[in-house]
Motif scaffolding. Structure first.
Motif, PDB file in Angstrom:
ATOM      1  N   LEU A 177      37.488  40.946  31.416  1.00  0.00           N
ATOM      2  CA  LEU A 177      36.710  40.705  32.627  1.00  0.00           C
ATOM      3  C   LEU A 177      36.685  39.221  32.973  1.00  0.00           C
ATOM      4  O   LEU A 177      36.857  38.836  34.141  1.00  0.00           O
ATOM      5  N   GLU A 178      36.474  38.380  31.990  1.00  0.00           N
ATOM      6  CA  GLU A 178      36.418  36.932  32.230  1.00  0.00           C
ATOM      7  C   GLU A 178      37.775  36.388  32.658  1.00  0.00           C
ATOM      8  O   GLU A 178      37.861  35.490  33.507  1.00  0.00           O
TER       9      GLU A 178
ATOM     10  N   ALA B 276      37.935  37.377  36.324  1.00  0.00           N
ATOM     11  CA  ALA B 276      36.876  36.849  37.181  1.00  0.00           C
ATOM     12  C   ALA B 276      36.890  35.329  37.296  1.00  0.00           C
ATOM     13  O   ALA B 276      36.537  34.777  38.352  1.00  0.00           O
TER      14      ALA B 276
ATOM     15  N   PHE C 283      32.789  38.781  39.578  1.00  0.00           N
ATOM     16  CA  PHE C 283      32.774  39.712  38.449  1.00  0.00           C
ATOM     17  C   PHE C 283      32.826  41.161  38.923  1.00  0.00           C
ATOM     18  O   PHE C 283      33.460  42.006  38.280  1.00  0.00           O
TER      19      PHE C 283
ATOM     20  N   ALA D  98      35.918  43.566  37.917  1.00  0.00           N
ATOM     21  CA  ALA D  98      35.698  44.880  37.299  1.00  0.00           C
ATOM     22  C   ALA D  98      36.405  45.979  38.086  1.00  0.00           C
ATOM     23  O   ALA D  98      37.012  46.896  37.495  1.00  0.00           O
TER      24      ALA D  98
ATOM     25  N   LEU E 272      40.176  45.768  37.342  1.00  0.00           N
ATOM     26  CA  LEU E 272      40.476  46.286  36.007  1.00  0.00           C
ATOM     27  C   LEU E 272      40.365  47.802  35.982  1.00  0.00           C
ATOM     28  O   LEU E 272      41.161  48.487  35.318  1.00  0.00           O
TER      29      LEU E 272
ATOM     30  N   LEU F 279      36.662  46.204  29.497  1.00  0.00           N
ATOM     31  CA  LEU F 279      36.236  44.964  30.156  1.00  0.00           C
ATOM     32  C   LEU F 279      35.818  43.883  29.174  1.00  0.00           C
ATOM     33  O   LEU F 279      36.075  42.694  29.397  1.00  0.00           O
ATOM     34  N   ASP F 280      35.173  44.263  28.079  1.00  0.00           N
ATOM     35  CA  ASP F 280      34.621  43.290  27.131  1.00  0.00           C
ATOM     36  C   ASP F 280      35.541  43.027  25.943  1.00  0.00           C
ATOM     37  O   ASP F 280      35.135  42.358  24.988  1.00  0.00           O
TER      38      ASP F 280
END
Length: 230
Positions: free
Chosen positions: A105-106, A109, A121, A125, A128, A137-138
């Protein structure tokens, strides 16, 4: 008549190496129209990736001109080129170039945040999710497979909704199954955002799906042919 998004005229590229100056590209001229899918093919060392780098302003031409969306890339400095890419282009490399200390995600974003996108963000998301990674995502790059990392790279390239999408051997580091999945996603993202897609590939199957194919040999355009997309 469809407007050109990229016009290259009488362009040459020479680089300094350990053995002296090397001529990479010779008198390249071509036009790419809006919404077109263009394949760049040819033997290893023929100049395909170098031409793509010129198109993206990642290399500066030794001579000639490169107009992208009406702007002359050869007149821009590095900062201007970086801003132009940020606002207009998405680039996908054979190597994924993800930041290892950032989550998926980072990775998607952060460039949006730097560009001033307020919903960075949320948009990341959504992109993705569009490439099948809603449940990753994490995760960090070292927690994902090669195919998953390339999906993150695709999401990062498409999230700014670029007018030009450039891909350099996007399936080169993947097995056949993952490679085919990435191809389908790449064309899907092109259709979703209405981008012009230009890609370097060794795959005849992938090239056959392009509207047109440019063949390079020894740094020159060897043959230009139009193919109906299959």
């Amino acid at each position: 008549m469809t407007d050109p998004v990229l016009t290259i005229k009488d362009t040459n590229l020479s680089l300094d190496g350990n053995a002296g100056r090397v001529d990479i590209l010779h008198d390249i001229s071509l036009t790419v129209t809006s919404g077109e899918t263009l394949g760049l093919v040819g033997p290893s060392g023929s100049g395909k990736s170098s031409l793509l780098m010129l198109m993206g302003g990642l290399e500066q031409a030794t001579s000639g001109s490169i107009l992208a969306l009406g702007q002359n890339l050869t007149d821009m400095n590095e900062d201007q080129l970086a801003l132009f890419r940020r606002d207009n282009m998405g680039v996908v490399f054979q190597s994924f170039h993800l930041i290892p200390t950032m989550t998926a995600l980072e990775n998607v974003a952060t460039p949006l945040e730097l560009a001033g996108v307020l919903d960075a963000f949320d948009r990341a998301a959504a992109e993705l999710k569009a490439v099948g990674l809603a449940d990753r995502l994490d995760h960090y790059p070292n927690q994902m497979s090669g195919g998953e990392q390339q999906r993150v790279a695709l999401a990062r390239a498409s999230a700014p909704r670029p007018k030009l999408l450039l891909a350099d051997e996007p399936t080169g580091n993947l097995d056949e199954t993952n490679g085919q999945a990435i191809i389908e996603l790449l064309f899907g993202l092109r259709d979703r955002h209405g981008a012009t897609l230009i890609m370097v590939t060794h795959s005849n199957t992938l090239a056959s799906r392009c509207d047109r194919v440019i063949r390079l040999r020894d740094g020159r355009i060897d043959d230009t042919m139009a193919q109906a997309a299959e």
